[in-house]
Design a protein around this motif. Structure first.
Motif, PDB file in Angstrom:
ATOM      1  N   ILE A  35       1.046  -1.109   0.499  1.00  0.00           N
ATOM      2  CA  ILE A  35       0.125   0.166  -0.294  1.00  0.00           C
ATOM      3  C   ILE A  35       1.185   1.395  -0.399  1.00  0.00           C
ATOM      4  O   ILE A  35       1.035   1.905  -0.901  1.00  0.00           O
ATOM      5  N   GLU A  36       1.825   1.172   1.049  1.00  0.00           N
ATOM      6  CA  GLU A  36       2.798   2.044   1.212  1.00  0.00           C
ATOM      7  C   GLU A  36       3.716   2.669  -0.149  1.00  0.00           C
ATOM      8  O   GLU A  36       3.810   3.445  -0.699  1.00  0.00           O
ATOM      9  N   SER A  37       3.962   1.660  -1.113  1.00  0.00           N
ATOM     10  CA  SER A  37       4.549   1.707  -2.794  1.00  0.00           C
ATOM     11  C   SER A  37       3.593   2.226  -3.666  1.00  0.00           C
ATOM     12  O   SER A  37       4.408   2.734  -4.349  1.00  0.00           O
ATOM     13  N   GLY A  38       2.188   2.037  -3.589  1.00  0.00           N
ATOM     14  CA  GLY A  38       1.349   2.283  -4.470  1.00  0.00           C
ATOM     15  C   GLY A  38       1.248   1.190  -5.269  1.00  0.00           C
ATOM     16  O   GLY A  38       0.054   1.375  -6.583  1.00  0.00           O
ATOM     17  N   LYS A  39       1.379  -0.201  -4.582  1.00  0.00           N
ATOM     18  CA  LYS A  39       1.032  -1.267  -5.615  1.00  0.00           C
ATOM     19  C   LYS A  39       0.118  -2.429  -4.971  1.00  0.00           C
ATOM     20  O   LYS A  39      -0.780  -2.836  -6.105  1.00  0.00           O
ATOM     21  N   ASN A  40      -0.604  -1.912  -3.653  1.00  0.00           N
ATOM     22  CA  ASN A  40      -1.641  -1.924  -3.636  1.00  0.00           C
ATOM     23  C   ASN A  40      -2.611  -1.014  -3.304  1.00  0.00           C
ATOM     24  O   ASN A  40      -1.918   0.080  -2.561  1.00  0.00           O
ATOM     25  N   SER A  41      -4.196  -1.137  -3.624  1.00  0.00           N
ATOM     26  CA  SER A  41      -5.150  -0.035  -3.157  1.00  0.00           C
ATOM     27  C   SER A  41      -5.563  -0.906  -1.623  1.00  0.00           C
ATOM     28  O   SER A  41      -5.478  -1.463  -1.296  1.00  0.00           O
ATOM     29  N   ILE A  42      -6.412   0.606  -1.135  1.00  0.00           N
ATOM     30  CA  ILE A  42      -6.941   0.611   0.180  1.00  0.00           C
ATOM     31  C   ILE A  42      -8.048   0.629   0.506  1.00  0.00           C
ATOM     32  O   ILE A  42      -8.394   2.096  -0.381  1.00  0.00           O
ATOM     33  N   SER A  43      -9.147  -0.047   1.179  1.00  0.00           N
ATOM     34  CA  SER A  43      -9.987   0.210   0.567  1.00  0.00           C
ATOM     35  C   SER A  43     -10.899   1.218   1.926  1.00  0.00           C
ATOM     36  O   SER A  43      -9.847   1.777   2.856  1.00  0.00           O
ATOM     37  N   SER A  44     -12.029   2.403   1.811  1.00  0.00           N
ATOM     38  CA  SER A  44     -11.969   3.105   2.627  1.00  0.00           C
ATOM     39  C   SER A  44     -12.512   2.971   4.385  1.00  0.00           C
ATOM     40  O   SER A  44     -11.687   3.866   5.170  1.00  0.00           O
ATOM     41  N   ASP A  45     -12.447   1.887   4.161  1.00  0.00           N
ATOM     42  CA  ASP A  45     -12.439   1.235   5.604  1.00  0.00           C
ATOM     43  C   ASP A  45     -11.276   1.068   6.175  1.00  0.00           C
ATOM     44  O   ASP A  45     -11.518   1.482   7.849  1.00  0.00           O
ATOM     45  N   LYS A  46     -10.261   0.298   5.894  1.00  0.00           N
ATOM     46  CA  LYS A  46      -8.997  -0.022   6.336  1.00  0.00           C
ATOM     47  C   LYS A  46      -8.618   2.083   6.503  1.00  0.00           C
ATOM     48  O   LYS A  46      -7.639   1.945   7.595  1.00  0.00           O
ATOM     49  N   LEU A  47      -8.248   2.194   5.541  1.00  0.00           N
ATOM     50  CA  LEU A  47      -8.121   3.583   6.141  1.00  0.00           C
ATOM     51  C   LEU A  47      -8.325   4.697   7.336  1.00  0.00           C
ATOM     52  O   LEU A  47      -7.379   5.060   7.312  1.00  0.00           O
ATOM     53  N   THR A  48      -9.773   4.780   6.797  1.00  0.00           N
ATOM     54  CA  THR A  48      -9.929   4.747   8.437  1.00  0.00           C
ATOM     55  C   THR A  48      -9.765   3.923   9.722  1.00  0.00           C
ATOM     56  O   THR A  48      -9.290   5.024  10.705  1.00  0.00           O
ATOM     57  N   GLU A  49      -9.754   3.507   9.757  1.00  0.00           N
ATOM     58  CA  GLU A  49      -8.967   2.210  10.412  1.00  0.00           C
ATOM     59  C   GLU A  49      -7.192   2.502  10.773  1.00  0.00           C
ATOM     60  O   GLU A  49      -6.948   2.935  12.301  1.00  0.00           O
ATOM     61  N   ILE A  50      -7.047   3.077   9.058  1.00  0.00           N
ATOM     62  CA  ILE A  50      -5.046   3.660  10.013  1.00  0.00           C
ATOM     63  C   ILE A  50      -5.227   4.463  10.495  1.00  0.00           C
ATOM     64  O   ILE A  50      -4.053   4.835  11.322  1.00  0.00           O
ATOM     65  N   LEU A  51      -6.342   5.887   9.980  1.00  0.00           N
ATOM     66  CA  LEU A  51      -6.107   7.028  10.333  1.00  0.00           C
ATOM     67  C   LEU A  51      -6.583   7.663  12.100  1.00  0.00           C
ATOM     68  O   LEU A  51      -5.941   8.163  12.710  1.00  0.00           O
ATOM     69  N   ASP A  52      -8.143   6.290  12.407  1.00  0.00           N
ATOM     70  CA  ASP A  52      -8.037   6.295  14.026  1.00  0.00           C
ATOM     71  C   ASP A  52      -6.798   6.001  14.898  1.00  0.00           C
ATOM     72  O   ASP A  52      -6.599   6.305  15.816  1.00  0.00           O
ATOM     73  N   TYR A  53      -6.715   4.424  14.545  1.00  0.00           N
ATOM     74  CA  TYR A  53      -5.094   3.582  15.198  1.00  0.00           C
ATOM     75  C   TYR A  53      -4.121   5.240  15.500  1.00  0.00           C
ATOM     76  O   TYR A  53      -3.497   5.274  16.287  1.00  0.00           O
TER      77      TYR A  53
END
Length: 291
Positions: A35-53
């Protein structure tokens, strides 16, 4: 920056390892790396979890994504307004042509509205020169949206000069819905309070005092923080104006004068003069009505 780059920046700034982040949100470390290297996308749910954490808000995330600048589309509106006050009609014309070209390519309604704003600027904001079809188009757009977002506030703010009192006050219903729903969101305070006060002034001048009272209550609720001194002072002035309307004349004059004294003390000559004229006109109306 790309989404993955922002996630990596946030993670490293917070001293969080890829493995710790992966464990926290139920993903594998290699997937986080992709994800960080741009090779995989991320869902909005997982993005929310990352930002919350990571204890980062969506507003902060998108501000970082845009290289610590406000959202670029809104900057285009501001650019046109700045060019207008600089009397740079050639610059406005270039933006207008570019907006038209891009709109024909991707049908982004923002570009259409930007084109219309440029047209209004080219005609010196004179409603008699502005194409009536454009006025109707902006009106139809705003009235067609039941639940406004920040963008609709910006559109109303930019085109408020186009509207006669009736449609402007009709639109205030959606503005009030927005104010109630997003009262805990601080990022829109300035544009929202600007619109509330302008519509409040408009309703008083057009003797629509019920709308004025509703708008004043919304304004007082939205600007309840003591740090919003300018808004609180304006609220006090309009509260005094409505007291005068309701025949609590001395009480109303006292509140208005207190607000005027504050603006004079702050050397805000524009607001002092403007509001003093509004107060004098209202008092003349009351005096005429009693004769």
């Amino acid at each position: 920056m790309e989404i993955g780059q922002v996630i990596k920046k946030i993670r490293t700034n917070k001293n969080i390892t890829q493995q710790s982040l992966a464990n926290a949100i139920g993903m594998t470390r290699p997937y986080i790396a992709r994800i960080e290297s741009g090779k995989n996308s991320i869902s909005s749910d997982k993005l929310t979890e990352i930002l919350d954490y990571c204890n980062v808000s969506y507003n902060e995330f998108f501000y970082m994504k845009n290289d610590y600048k406000k959202e670029s589309k809104m900057n285009d509106y501001n650019k046109v307004i700045k060019l207008y006050y600089e009397k740079n009609m050639e610059g406005i014309s270039k933006i207008k042509d570019e907006a038209k070209r891009k709109y024909e390519e991707n049908n982004d309604i923002f570009l259409r509205h930007l084109y219309i704003l440029c047209h209004c600027m080219e005609n010196d904001l004179d409603v008699n020169k502005i194409d009536k079809e454009y006025t109707q188009e902006i009106t139809d757009y705003l009235l067609s949206i039941d639940d406004w977002c920040y963008y609709e506030l910006v559109v109303l703010n930019n085109f408020l000069f186009l509207f006669s009192p009736a449609p402007a006050l009709l639109m205030s219903k959606n503005l009030l819905k927005y104010a109630e729903k997003y009262k805990e969101l601080n990022s829109d305070t300035k544009v929202l309070s600007y619109l509330l006060f302008n519509l409040l002034e408009l309703s008083i001048k057009n003797n629509d005092f019920e709308s004025a009272k509703t708008l004043l209550n919304a304004t007082k609720t939205y600007t309840k923080k003591n740090t919003e001194f300018f808004e609180l002072t304006l609220s006090l002035f309009y509260e005094g104006m409505l007291n005068i309307v309701d025949d609590f004349i001395m009480e109303g004059i006292e509140k208005c004068n207190k607000s005027l004294d504050i603006f004079r003390t702050l050397s805000n000559e524009y607001f002092y003069t403007k509001l003093k004229e509004d107060l004098d006109q209202l008092l003349k109306k009351k005096l005429s009505a009693k004769k």
